[in-house]
Design an enzyme around this catalytic site. Structure first.
Site, mmCIF file in Angstrom:
data_model
loop_
_atom_site.group_PDB
_atom_site.id
_atom_site.type_symbol
_atom_site.label_atom_id
_atom_site.label_comp_id
_atom_site.label_asym_id
_atom_site.label_seq_id
_atom_site.Cartn_x
_atom_site.Cartn_y
_atom_site.Cartn_z
ATOM 1 N N GLU A 32 -7.878 -12.305 -8.826
ATOM 2 C CA GLU A 32 -6.717 -12.143 -7.583
ATOM 3 C C GLU A 32 -6.433 -13.334 -6.993
ATOM 4 O O GLU A 32 -5.372 -13.390 -6.299
ATOM 5 C CB GLU A 32 -7.164 -11.164 -6.553
ATOM 6 C CG GLU A 32 -7.742 -9.871 -7.205
ATOM 7 C CD GLU A 32 -7.773 -8.859 -6.034
ATOM 8 O OE1 GLU A 32 -7.283 -7.819 -5.743
ATOM 9 O OE2 GLU A 32 -9.086 -8.899 -5.385
ATOM 10 N N ARG A 41 2.338 -9.689 0.531
ATOM 11 C CA ARG A 41 2.717 -8.494 -0.460
ATOM 12 C C ARG A 41 3.319 -7.256 0.653
ATOM 13 O O ARG A 41 3.902 -6.201 0.154
ATOM 14 C CB ARG A 41 1.743 -7.806 -1.071
ATOM 15 C CG ARG A 41 0.308 -7.576 -0.113
ATOM 16 C CD ARG A 41 -0.866 -7.107 -1.002
ATOM 17 N NE ARG A 41 -1.156 -5.863 -1.700
ATOM 18 C CZ ARG A 41 -2.143 -5.533 -2.334
ATOM 19 N NH1 ARG A 41 -3.036 -6.224 -2.499
ATOM 20 N NH2 ARG A 41 -2.195 -4.505 -2.793
ATOM 21 N N CYS A 88 -5.686 -3.855 -13.436
ATOM 22 C CA CYS A 88 -5.697 -2.674 -12.423
ATOM 23 C C CYS A 88 -4.874 -2.964 -11.290
ATOM 24 O O CYS A 88 -4.605 -2.021 -10.373
ATOM 25 C CB CYS A 88 -7.183 -2.403 -11.928
ATOM 26 S SG CYS A 88 -7.826 -3.892 -10.823
ATOM 27 N N HIS A 100 0.675 -1.321 -0.005
ATOM 28 C CA HIS A 100 -0.072 -0.045 -0.207
ATOM 29 C C HIS A 100 0.766 1.366 0.063
ATOM 30 O O HIS A 100 0.381 2.193 -0.396
ATOM 31 C CB HIS A 100 -1.108 -0.125 1.101
ATOM 32 C CG HIS A 100 -2.029 -0.959 0.685
ATOM 33 N ND1 HIS A 100 -3.115 -0.628 -0.066
ATOM 34 C CD2 HIS A 100 -2.288 -2.198 1.176
ATOM 35 C CE1 HIS A 100 -3.993 -1.563 -0.491
ATOM 36 N NE2 HIS A 100 -3.420 -2.614 0.480
ATOM 37 N N ARG A 143 -11.340 2.323 -5.357
ATOM 38 C CA ARG A 143 -10.959 1.521 -4.183
ATOM 39 C C ARG A 143 -11.957 2.230 -3.223
ATOM 40 O O ARG A 143 -11.508 3.018 -2.382
ATOM 41 C CB ARG A 143 -9.718 1.531 -3.578
ATOM 42 C CG ARG A 143 -8.609 0.664 -4.581
ATOM 43 C CD ARG A 143 -7.245 0.704 -3.887
ATOM 44 N NE ARG A 143 -6.387 -0.371 -4.204
ATOM 45 C CZ ARG A 143 -5.344 -0.058 -5.374
ATOM 46 N NH1 ARG A 143 -5.342 1.040 -5.869
ATOM 47 N NH2 ARG A 143 -4.655 -1.220 -5.806
ATOM 48 N N ARG A 158 -14.937 -0.734 -7.474
ATOM 49 C CA ARG A 158 -14.939 -2.077 -6.728
ATOM 50 C C ARG A 158 -15.670 -1.871 -5.354
ATOM 51 O O ARG A 158 -15.515 -0.893 -4.681
ATOM 52 C CB ARG A 158 -13.276 -2.386 -6.724
ATOM 53 C CG ARG A 158 -13.117 -3.647 -5.657
ATOM 54 C CD ARG A 158 -11.755 -3.877 -5.557
ATOM 55 N NE ARG A 158 -11.184 -3.203 -4.472
ATOM 56 C CZ ARG A 158 -9.987 -3.070 -4.486
ATOM 57 N NH1 ARG A 158 -8.885 -4.180 -5.084
ATOM 58 N NH2 ARG A 158 -9.280 -2.543 -3.401
ATOM 59 N N ASN A 200 -1.812 -7.402 -7.976
ATOM 60 C CA ASN A 200 -1.013 -7.305 -6.576
ATOM 61 C C ASN A 200 -1.401 -8.436 -5.778
ATOM 62 O O ASN A 200 -0.335 -9.509 -5.426
ATOM 63 C CB ASN A 200 -1.387 -6.169 -5.818
ATOM 64 C CG ASN A 200 -1.409 -4.915 -6.789
ATOM 65 O OD1 ASN A 200 -0.548 -4.857 -7.599
ATOM 66 N ND2 ASN A 200 -2.185 -4.097 -6.385
ATOM 67 N N ASP A 201 -2.441 -8.857 -5.674
ATOM 68 C CA ASP A 201 -3.004 -10.034 -4.928
ATOM 69 C C ASP A 201 -2.641 -11.363 -5.733
ATOM 70 O O ASP A 201 -2.503 -12.300 -5.021
ATOM 71 C CB ASP A 201 -4.428 -9.886 -4.356
ATOM 72 C CG ASP A 201 -4.511 -9.174 -3.147
ATOM 73 O OD1 ASP A 201 -3.793 -9.279 -2.067
ATOM 74 O OD2 ASP A 201 -5.344 -8.312 -3.016
HETATM 75 C C1 PEP Z 1 -4.667 -6.118 -6.705
HETATM 76 O O1 PEP Z 1 -4.817 -6.838 -5.691
HETATM 77 O O2 PEP Z 1 -4.124 -5.966 -7.621
HETATM 78 C C2 PEP Z 1 -5.588 -4.890 -6.473
HETATM 79 C C3 PEP Z 1 -5.781 -4.001 -7.530
HETATM 80 O O3 PEP Z 1 -6.373 -4.490 -5.487
HETATM 81 P P1 PEP Z 1 -5.565 -3.920 -3.840
HETATM 82 O O4 PEP Z 1 -4.189 -3.705 -4.382
HETATM 83 O O5 PEP Z 1 -6.361 -2.819 -3.660
HETATM 84 O O6 PEP Z 1 -5.688 -5.256 -3.138
HETATM 85 MG MG MG Z 2 -6.201 -6.801 -4.263
#
Ligand code: PEP
Ligand code: MG
Length: 556
Positions: free
Chosen positions: A415, A449, A486, A186, A288, A325, A438-439
């Site tokens: 994800e 992460r 995304c 984050h 988000r 989302r 990311n996830d």
């Molecule tokens: C992701 O996981 O790639 C995503 C876009 O959601 P977040 O980063 O908010 O978990």
């Molecule tokens: Mg995510």
């Protein structure tokens, strides 16, 4: 002396400024005894610290206004509670240091509150914050939370959680450096949202002395301590050159031969809209919405509050596409009233869509608010669920959307590897996919992460991740539906070309990355992107995949 440290650059640009640490939770002060003759002086120190903290909280309240002012004023009153003060002085009289006496007196008061019914128990976190502030002042260490500074600074932290950063003043933060975190943490996402340079996974960041002058190069991952005038000038010139080259690239996202790839923005709320519009975003690819829920970790925002926020975003893109989302709570974004407190592995527990299916009223309110916000607007609203594992999840979400009377496209985020592996089955229930890389990386590589030590495995160039992207994009193409990205992978200018070559249909990223990605895509044809994608997938490591794609695109 000038020293160079190296981490992972996650948000472009150069920031030069003094280090200010994000204050961490206060450690328990040692229980040492003081001689009786010191008691009076210690009592004086305690009284002064209490007064200073109360005055600071009141001043912050006056600045903030509204609901925040009420909370801060209540905290100022807690700090000055006469019974607490009597208890602190009594503890000092029998040999405690001022900091230990404050710590223990608050602990006793905390227990009283925690057992005094739901409302008062809810104030425990506020009480802990007051205690931490007083103890920090007595120990002469940084205040917990966002630094108290009127001058711009480079924020240094172990890692940053969304809740920590809700109070950041973006006009004061020149850049970020964190010891933990990877390209998808984050801290990285927030830095890109604010458009400030950032370096994460920097070994030894927590030990940088407060006030040290540093230069952060978010493109190379380098951090220079005490940079010379010459180094500063050199970094600033290189950064200005890059900015000028980017300003020359405008218009919708497309490859050199005109294959369009809409470039959309990732936003956290109405405050991010202006930067998205300015960067030429063709819409929003990821709103988000959990950031709306972070103001108050005990209650969901009312339907009215949600309608207002959603409408502000929808109105900013009158003819554009806005992908919202629904709430993604849990794991690294816990919410007290929704997230189970006792999960052994929160990232593998009840989070994302799972949380919403357990709390249908929260999902219903959100979907109803979205339906009302979009009423009468020509916007192309799309709504998607985070953490969809399989077709049953996708169906449950689509049904909830239909029940709320939402006139929008319903989609699923990919994800979890199972959703990519069975993307066609998920697509029987929804109209589009959006890859949350990311996830997806976190779950594909079993690599948290938020943990800097495993950042190698969160690298979105990992060929296994590219395989899952390809599977999802191929499934969407076969079903005649769209599949965007995304996750942070979309913001890497070279990887954006590879993703396009893999068949993804749109790219969504923090606004500050859009010009970089636009300029990179415009340099290559779709066929070149496809060749780069094939070369990257044929590699056995993230490093080799990046090198292989680079070689294809630079015609080596
Ligand atoms: C992701 O996981 O790639 C995503 C876009 O959601 P977040 O980063 O908010 O978990
Ligand atoms: Mg995510």
């Amino acid at each position: 002396m000038e020293t160079t440290l190296r981490g992972v650059g996650v948000s472009h640009g150069v920031a030069i400024g003094e280090v200010r640490h994000m204050g961490t939770a206060v450690l328990e002060p040692p229980a040492k005894q003081i001689p009786a003759e010191d008691a009076e002086r210690e009592q004086g120190r305690a009284r002064k610290a209490v007064e200073a903290v109360a005055a600071d909280l009141t001043a912050r309240g006056n600045l903030a206004g509204g609901e925040a002012q009420a909370v801060l004023e209540a905290q100022a009153m807690m700090a000055q509670d006469p019974e607490l003060l009597v208890d602190v002085e009594r503890r000092i009289a029998v040999g405690s240091t001022a900091e230990r006496a404050v710590y223990d007196a608050f602990a006793a008061y905390r227990e009283l509150l925690a057992n005094a019914g739901e409302y008062l128990a809810g104030r425990v976190a506020d009480l802990d914050d007051v205690r931490n502030r007083i103890v920090a002042r007595l120990l002469g260490v940084p205040m917990p939370g966002v630094p108290d500074s009127d001058e711009p600074y480079v924020l240094v932290a172990r890692d940053l959680a969304p809740a920590d950063t809700a109070l950041l003043d973006p006009t004061l933060v020149l850049g970020f450096v964190t010891e933990e975190g990877g390209p998808t943490s984050h801290s990285a996402i927030l830095a890109r949202a604010l458009g400030v340079p950032a370096v994460v996974a920097l070994p030894g960041a927590s030990e940088l002395a407060e006030g040290t002058l540093i230069a952060v190069d978010g493109s190379t991952g380098e951090v220079f301590l005490n940079p010379s005038e010459e180094k500063k000038a050199q970094l600033e010139a290189a950064s200005a050159e890059r900015r000028a080259a980017l300003a020359a690239s405008t218009g919708p996202g497309a490859t050199a031969d005109g294959h369009t790839v809409p470039l959309l923005a990732n936003i956290g709320g109405p405050a991010d809209v202006a930067a998205a519009v300015e960067a030429g975003a063709e819409g929003v690819g990821l709103f988000r919405t959990e950031f709306l829920f972070l103001d108050d970790s005990k209650n969901a925002p009312s339907e009215e509050k949600q309608i207002t926020a959603y409408r502000q975003v929808l109105e900013a893109f009158p003819e554009g596409r806005v992908v919202v989302r629904v709430l993604d709570a849990g794991a690294d974004k816990p919410l007290d009233f929704l997230t189970p407190a006792d999960e052994p592995n929160p990232a593998l527990g009840v989070r994302g869509l799972r949380t919403l299916l357990d709390h249908p009223a929260v999902l219903r309110t959100q979907l109803t608010a979205l339906a009302k916000a979009a009423e009468g607007l020509p916007v192309h609203l799309e709504v998607m669920a985070p953490m969809v594992a399989d077709r049953a999840d996708a169906r449950a979400f689509a049904e909830a959307c239909r029940e709320a009377g939402l006139r929008a496209k319903f989609g699923a985020m990919v994800e979890i590897p199972s959703a990519a592996l069975r993307a066609r089955s998920v697509l029987r229930e929804v109209e589009f996919l959006s890859l949350g890389t990311n996830d997806l990386a976190q779950y594909t590589f079993a690599a948290d992460r938020q943990v800097g030590a495993v950042s190698r495995l969160q690298d979105p160039w990992q060929p296994a991740l590219l395989d899952l992207v390809a599977l999802s994009a191929e499934a969407a193409k076969a079903e005649g539906k769209s599949c965007g990205v995304c996750g942070e992978a979309a913001s890497d200018p070279l990887l954006a070309c590879v993703l396009t070559g893999l068949g993804v249909t749109s790219l969504s990223m923090g606004a500050a990355s859009i010009p970089y990605v636009r300029a990179s895509l415009a340099k290559f044809t779709l066929a070149q992107c496809e060749r780069a994608a094939a070369a990257a997938r044929a590699a056995d490591s993230a490093e080799d995949a990046r090198a292989a794609a680079q070689a294809v695109l630079s015609g080596e």
